[in-house]
Write a protein that holds these residues in place. Structure first.
Motif, PDB file in Angstrom:
ATOM      1  N   UNK A 129       7.845   8.734  -2.850  1.00 31.34           N
ATOM      2  CA  UNK A 129       8.663   7.626  -3.511  1.00 31.34           C
ATOM      3  C   UNK A 129       8.070   6.555  -4.189  1.00 31.34           C
ATOM      4  N   UNK A 130       8.771   5.862  -4.892  1.00 33.56           N
ATOM      5  CA  UNK A 130       8.058   4.532  -5.771  1.00 33.56           C
ATOM      6  C   UNK A 130       7.919   3.759  -4.553  1.00 33.56           C
ATOM      7  N   UNK A 131       6.860   3.110  -4.161  1.00 36.53           N
ATOM      8  CA  UNK A 131       6.459   2.188  -2.909  1.00 36.53           C
ATOM      9  C   UNK A 131       5.129   2.325  -2.819  1.00 36.53           C
ATOM     10  N   UNK A 132       4.754   1.731  -1.496  1.00 35.93           N
ATOM     11  CA  UNK A 132       3.302   1.828  -1.121  1.00 35.93           C
ATOM     12  C   UNK A 132       3.009   3.124  -0.415  1.00 35.93           C
ATOM     13  N   UNK A 133       1.771   3.349  -0.375  1.00 37.07           N
ATOM     14  CA  UNK A 133       1.318   4.306   0.663  1.00 37.07           C
ATOM     15  C   UNK A 133       1.733   4.325   1.733  1.00 37.07           C
ATOM     16  N   UNK A 134       1.802   2.961   2.429  1.00 39.69           N
ATOM     17  CA  UNK A 134       2.346   2.960   3.755  1.00 39.69           C
ATOM     18  C   UNK A 134       3.790   3.390   3.780  1.00 39.69           C
ATOM     19  N   UNK A 135       4.358   3.005   2.763  1.00 38.05           N
ATOM     20  CA  UNK A 135       6.232   3.507   2.912  1.00 38.05           C
ATOM     21  C   UNK A 135       6.115   4.881   2.828  1.00 38.05           C
ATOM     22  N   UNK A 136       5.374   5.697   1.976  1.00 40.22           N
ATOM     23  CA  UNK A 136       5.399   7.121   1.734  1.00 40.22           C
ATOM     24  C   UNK A 136       4.926   7.752   3.123  1.00 40.22           C
ATOM     25  N   UNK A 173      -7.801   6.204   0.889  1.00 34.67           N
ATOM     26  CA  UNK A 173      -6.827   4.871   0.766  1.00 34.67           C
ATOM     27  C   UNK A 173      -7.783   3.429   0.761  1.00 34.67           C
ATOM     28  N   UNK A 174      -8.798   3.479   1.724  1.00 33.52           N
ATOM     29  CA  UNK A 174      -9.260   2.212   2.190  1.00 33.52           C
ATOM     30  C   UNK A 174     -10.308   1.848   1.331  1.00 33.52           C
ATOM     31  N   UNK A 175     -11.100   2.961   0.670  1.00 33.33           N
ATOM     32  CA  UNK A 175     -12.186   2.666  -0.224  1.00 33.33           C
ATOM     33  C   UNK A 175     -11.869   2.728  -1.544  1.00 33.33           C
ATOM     34  N   UNK A 176     -10.932   3.378  -2.076  1.00 35.38           N
ATOM     35  CA  UNK A 176     -10.830   3.685  -3.442  1.00 35.38           C
ATOM     36  C   UNK A 176      -9.592   3.175  -3.975  1.00 35.38           C
ATOM     37  N   UNK A 177      -8.624   2.680  -3.023  1.00 33.62           N
ATOM     38  CA  UNK A 177      -7.466   2.133  -3.571  1.00 33.62           C
ATOM     39  C   UNK A 177      -7.357   0.463  -3.624  1.00 33.62           C
ATOM     40  N   UNK A 178      -7.046  -0.166  -4.598  1.00 35.14           N
ATOM     41  CA  UNK A 178      -7.302  -1.624  -4.695  1.00 35.14           C
ATOM     42  C   UNK A 178      -6.678  -2.343  -3.555  1.00 35.14           C
ATOM     43  N   UNK A 179      -5.651  -2.102  -3.123  1.00 31.86           N
ATOM     44  CA  UNK A 179      -4.800  -2.677  -2.052  1.00 31.86           C
ATOM     45  C   UNK A 179      -4.616  -1.870  -0.572  1.00 31.86           C
ATOM     46  N   UNK A 180      -5.496  -0.859  -0.527  1.00 28.92           N
ATOM     47  CA  UNK A 180      -5.398   0.025   0.650  1.00 28.92           C
ATOM     48  C   UNK A 180      -4.019   0.575   0.808  1.00 28.92           C
ATOM     49  N   UNK A 181      -3.551   0.398   2.097  1.00 28.11           N
ATOM     50  CA  UNK A 181      -2.264   1.043   2.505  1.00 28.11           C
ATOM     51  C   UNK A 181      -1.124   0.311   1.713  1.00 28.11           C
ATOM     52  N   UNK A 182      -1.135  -0.765   0.989  1.00 27.48           N
ATOM     53  CA  UNK A 182      -0.219  -1.703   0.368  1.00 27.48           C
ATOM     54  C   UNK A 182      -0.312  -1.366  -1.125  1.00 27.48           C
ATOM     55  N   UNK A 183      -1.272  -0.329  -1.537  1.00 27.97           N
ATOM     56  CA  UNK A 183      -1.128  -0.068  -2.971  1.00 27.97           C
ATOM     57  C   UNK A 183       0.058   0.442  -3.431  1.00 27.97           C
ATOM     58  N   UNK A 184       0.549   0.121  -4.471  1.00 27.35           N
ATOM     59  CA  UNK A 184       1.865   0.756  -5.189  1.00 27.35           C
ATOM     60  C   UNK A 184       1.595   2.053  -5.793  1.00 27.35           C
ATOM     61  N   UNK A 185       2.238   3.028  -5.381  1.00 26.40           N
ATOM     62  CA  UNK A 185       2.112   4.194  -6.489  1.00 26.40           C
ATOM     63  C   UNK A 185       3.520   4.330  -7.178  1.00 26.40           C
TER      64      UNK A 185
END
Length: 266
Positions: A99-106, A132-144
């Motif tokens: 879904x459109x949202x963050x990694x955490x949301x999904x 998620x923690x090393x390669x995504x800009x905002x970790x679990x809060x990264x928007x997908x």
């Protein structure tokens, strides 16, 4: 009317002389009998149109059987509420929906109240936490993006597996085809699958040799019927339909794995 709730599910799934057709004049399945004990992995193989997908679609009642019955822990699934039936299982498809949202949301979509610790534990088990923690800009809060457009196919699959682990269902249905991912990603997905399957009754439309060999039961379907049933070595010795599938589709995988293993020996 008068449906009961399916609770405290152990995961004993039985198909009892099941038949199904999208119309009365076009039967798709006939005489299907399956006895999946709690925690077993049941692999479904067969050519296109053999009925594999139809079998797994009957379990969550996307369609109802036209003959016979399906039970979970001895209860006919037509006599329990749809909500309680579908709450005890999850489906991981080849085409994963994010879904459109963050990694955490999904990851916590099924359990919005999940703690960060629970979310991270599920992600680690699914082999996606480090990315998620090393390669995504905002970790679990990264928007997908919509449908997870900012992630690769393998990354989306592992996020979906983390979602499944967080839900912790006793029954799982999955399509484990990874034809569109590279070898390293396939290895990570395979590791995640082994964790996801632990302790769950799993029905898997199998494409990989490793999944087939680990299965407690292999069901080979052709024209809507189970034509062979057993474990990998047993079915190879029969020199029947499974052996032909193995020679055409799986032998190359085994030879490739053997080559890799031999190359790693000093």
């Amino acid at each position: 009317p008068n449906a009961t709730e399916l609770v405290n599910v152990v995961g004993h799934v039985r198909f009892e002389n099941v038949a199904f057709g999208y119309t009365r004049l076009s039967p798709v399945l006939s005489g299907v009998n399956i006895d999946a004990k709690p925690g077993q992995v049941v692999a479904l193989l067969g050519p296109t149109g053999s009925g594999k997908t139809t079998v797994v679609n009957l379990l969550p009642r996307f369609y109802d059987v036209t003959e016979g019955r399906i039970t979970i822990d001895g209860k006919d699934i037509r006599e329990v509420s749809l909500a309680s039936l579908r709450r005890c299982m999850t489906i991981v498809q080849q085409e994963v929906f994010l879904f459109t949202g963050t990694i955490r949301d999904n990851i916590c979509y099924g359990i919005p109240t999940a703690t960060q610790e629970q979310i991270e534990h599920a992600a680690k088990t699914a082999r996606i936490h480090d990315f998620i923690v090393n390669d995504m800009e905002n970790g679990y809060d990264t928007w997908v993006g919509e449908r997870g457009s900012t992630l690769s196919g393998g990354q989306k699959q592992r996020v979906a597996m983390a979602r499944t682990l967080l839900l912790d269902p006793p029954i799982m249905i999955l399509d484990d085809s990874t034809s569109a991912v590279d070898t390293q990603t396939e290895y990570l997905i395979q590791q995640a699958l082994q964790e996801v399957m632990k302790g769950r009754t799993t029905f898997v439309i199998a494409q990989r040799l490793r999944t087939v060999k680990m299965a407690d039961q292999i069901l080979v379907l052709d024209k809507g019927q189970i034509v062979e049933q057993g474990k990998h070595e047993e079915l190879l010795q029969k020199d029947g339909f499974y052996r032909r599938i193995y020679d055409l589709e799986l032998r190359d995988q085994e030879e490739a794995l053997s080559t890799i293993a031999n190359a790693s020996v000093p």
